[in-house]
Write an enzyme that holds these catalytic residues in place. Structure first.
Site, mmCIF file in Angstrom:
data_model
loop_
_atom_site.group_PDB
_atom_site.id
_atom_site.type_symbol
_atom_site.label_atom_id
_atom_site.label_comp_id
_atom_site.label_asym_id
_atom_site.label_seq_id
_atom_site.Cartn_x
_atom_site.Cartn_y
_atom_site.Cartn_z
ATOM 1 N N HIS A 206 -45.482 33.390 -2.015
ATOM 2 C CA HIS A 206 -46.560 33.051 -2.948
ATOM 3 C C HIS A 206 -46.618 31.577 -3.343
ATOM 4 C CE1 HIS A 206 -43.321 33.125 -5.902
ATOM 5 N NE2 HIS A 206 -44.141 32.536 -6.751
HETATM 6 C C1 UD1 Z 1 -47.168 31.052 -11.213
HETATM 7 C C2 UD1 Z 1 -46.107 29.970 -11.451
HETATM 8 C C3 UD1 Z 1 -44.981 30.125 -10.444
HETATM 9 C C4 UD1 Z 1 -44.419 31.529 -10.472
HETATM 10 C C5 UD1 Z 1 -45.543 32.522 -10.256
HETATM 11 C C6 UD1 Z 1 -45.014 33.937 -10.347
HETATM 12 C C7 UD1 Z 1 -47.012 27.827 -12.298
HETATM 13 C C8 UD1 Z 1 -47.286 26.409 -11.951
HETATM 14 N N1 UD1 Z 1 -46.659 28.624 -11.273
HETATM 15 O O1 UD1 Z 1 -47.735 30.822 -9.932
HETATM 16 O O2 UD1 Z 1 -43.953 29.219 -10.763
HETATM 17 O O3 UD1 Z 1 -43.461 31.660 -9.437
HETATM 18 O O4 UD1 Z 1 -46.543 32.321 -11.268
HETATM 19 O O5 UD1 Z 1 -45.956 34.856 -9.923
HETATM 20 O O6 UD1 Z 1 -47.122 28.202 -13.440
HETATM 21 N N2 UD1 Z 1 -54.141 35.364 -9.967
HETATM 22 C C9 UD1 Z 1 -54.733 36.608 -9.992
HETATM 23 N N3 UD1 Z 1 -54.243 37.521 -10.885
HETATM 24 C C10 UD1 Z 1 -53.217 37.254 -11.740
HETATM 25 C C11 UD1 Z 1 -52.609 35.988 -11.682
HETATM 26 C C12 UD1 Z 1 -53.091 35.060 -10.795
HETATM 27 O O7 UD1 Z 1 -55.652 36.881 -9.239
HETATM 28 O O8 UD1 Z 1 -52.849 38.131 -12.551
HETATM 29 C C13 UD1 Z 1 -54.664 34.322 -9.064
HETATM 30 C C14 UD1 Z 1 -55.238 33.174 -9.876
HETATM 31 O O9 UD1 Z 1 -56.568 33.369 -10.172
HETATM 32 C C15 UD1 Z 1 -55.015 31.996 -8.958
HETATM 33 C C16 UD1 Z 1 -53.752 32.366 -8.204
HETATM 34 O O10 UD1 Z 1 -53.583 33.777 -8.341
HETATM 35 O O11 UD1 Z 1 -56.069 31.860 -8.047
HETATM 36 C C17 UD1 Z 1 -52.551 31.595 -8.714
HETATM 37 O O12 UD1 Z 1 -52.253 31.943 -10.092
HETATM 38 P P1 UD1 Z 1 -51.483 30.926 -11.083
HETATM 39 O O13 UD1 Z 1 -51.165 31.631 -12.342
HETATM 40 O O14 UD1 Z 1 -52.260 29.648 -11.197
HETATM 41 O O15 UD1 Z 1 -50.164 30.552 -10.314
HETATM 42 P P2 UD1 Z 1 -49.129 31.465 -9.498
HETATM 43 O O16 UD1 Z 1 -49.296 31.174 -8.063
HETATM 44 O O17 UD1 Z 1 -49.211 32.883 -9.938
#
Ligand code: UD1
Length: 382
Positions: A206
């Site tokens: 991820h």
């Molecule tokens: C975040 C953390 C990372 C951690 C990870 C665990 C930061 C910088 N990164 O990364 O360190 O390892 O969480 O999972 O804080 N999304 C969904 N549904 C959700 C959550 C996210 O669809 O419930 C999508 C978001 O819209 C986005 C992508 O996933 O497009 C990334 O989500 P984001 O929370 O920005 O970062 P993570 O990659 O989850």
């Protein structure tokens, strides 16, 4: 005893997993604020249920799915408003996410003592958003709860006052033990036939470095499909969205991709797997409790302890994932008996230590005094 006097700020799945045991130890004192960074039930809601810590007291809005700057600034504003209305005696954050950066800044700018759980990790890779978040919270925290001696040394090397650093172990140990106890071992339900293969590889991917460019994601997915055993790929929303964007979802069928699962289900799968392949931080720690070999698909790791203790190997982009996997499968691991090897992340008492420090601060002690009190009681117990 004061109720809801210690704020616990969290926003993502791993923070919920690792802070649940601290929240349980804090009892009535815990005031749980979810920034809403992770918003899907599979990424967030189910964890609160699973750990029996109830729903968060507050869930912020307008943060999940936003860009980094918006996630941090919107949460900082909302937390500041909350803390001005209802000032906690201390704020606890864990790890290195955007929620941590926001929680740390909100606490520090209002002069509220800040306790950082899992302090002092460093990858020295400034391209990782998490490394910058770690540097921010490292500059702002009043109590640095380092999981290992190495983490404590990193902080001291940056000039942090030793009186504000304590080695507690990592709360992931007790979180993992508790979730393993809850597991039912029925992993067959995750496979289309209803029966798990005798040998399989569990993969989770991820990180932006593996998902945010088509070349990087294709390299990892192709590498996984070339592994000789069946591969189960747990897909994070970030990975799923990226694969759709880059037209790479065909790999998901070959790899037997499933969506996020609960913590005990993940650990059941990991325990049954022959080999783990992942870029997750949590799995690098959990595998030291499970005793499974792990290939870490990353440029760098802020958790060299798992590698040094013989549980993990770093697979940088210049290496061939399938070849490395074949070597580990042939040799049955990395050459040490992982079932009996000691976890470098402590003995399962970190949460109690951290909650006790917070309670001392809640009772009016200064942060360094709270650490000294806990250290003195450990000496007495020794
Ligand atoms: C975040 C953390 C990372 C951690 C990870 C665990 C930061 C910088 N990164 O990364 O360190 O390892 O969480 O999972 O804080 N999304 C969904 N549904 C959700 C959550 C996210 O669809 O419930 C999508 C978001 O819209 C986005 C992508 O996933 O497009 C990334 O989500 P984001 O929370 O920005 O970062 P993570 O990659 O989850």
């Amino acid at each position: 005893m004061a109720t809801k006097s210690i704020a616990v700020v969290l926003g993502t799945r791993p923070e919920i997993i690792k802070l649940a045991p601290v929240i349980r130890e804090l009892g009535e004192r815990a005031w749980v604020i979810h920034t809403g960074q992770h918003y899907d039930a599979k990424m967030s809601g189910q964890f609160f249920e699973q750990f029996g810590i109830g729903a968060p007291d507050v869930i912020l809005e307008g943060i999940g799915g936003a860009n980094r700057g918006t996630q941090i600034s919107a949460a900082l504003q909302a937390l500041t408003d909350l803390f001005l209305k209802n000032r906690p005696s201390a704020v606890i954050v864990q790890g290195d996410t955007n929620a941590v950066s926001a929680g740390a800044q909100a606490a520090n700018y209002l002069g509220i003592p800040l306790i950082h759980v899992e302090a002092g990790l460093r990858s020295y890779d400034r391209a990782m958003p998490e490394e910058l978040n770690r540097l921010v919270v490292g500059a702002l925290a009043d109590v640095h709860c380092a999981a290992t001696d190495l983490n404590a040394r990193n902080l001291l090397g940056e000039g942090v006052d030793p009186a504000r650093v304590i080695v507690t172990g990592n709360t992931v140990v007790e979180a993992t033990l508790a979730s393993l106890e809850q597991g039912d071992g029925m992993i067959g339900r995750h496979f289309p036939s209803g029966i798990a293969p005798e040998k399989f590889v569990l993969a989770t991917i991820h990180r932006p470095e593996n998902t945010d460019s088509p070349d990087a994601l294709e390299r990892v997915l192709r590498g996984l499909t070339a592994i000789e055993l069946p591969v189960v790929l747990l897909t994070h929303p970030r990975t799923r969205l990226a694969a759709e964007r880059f037209g790479l979802t065909d790999f998901f069928d070959e790899l037997h991709a499933i969506e996020s699962v609960g913590h005990s289900e993940l650990l059941d799968l990991a325990q049954a797997a022959t080999l783990l392949v992942s870029d997750s931080g949590g799995l690098q720690e959990e595998t030291t409790v499970l005793g499974k070999p792990l290939l870490v698909v990353r440029r760098s790791t802020e958790r060299p302890e798992a590698v040094d203790a013989g549980f993990a190997r770093l697979i940088t982009p210049d290496k061939n994932i399938a070849r490395e996997a074949a070597e580990v499968l042939e040799n049955n691991g990395f050459g040490t008996d992982l079932r009996t090897a000691q976890s470098p992340y402590g003995d399962g008492t970190a949460s109690r230590t951290i909650a006790t420090i917070a309670a001392h601060i809640d009772n009016g002690h200064a942060p360094a005094q709270a650490i000294a009190l806990v250290e003195a009681s450990h000496d007495l117990a020794a």
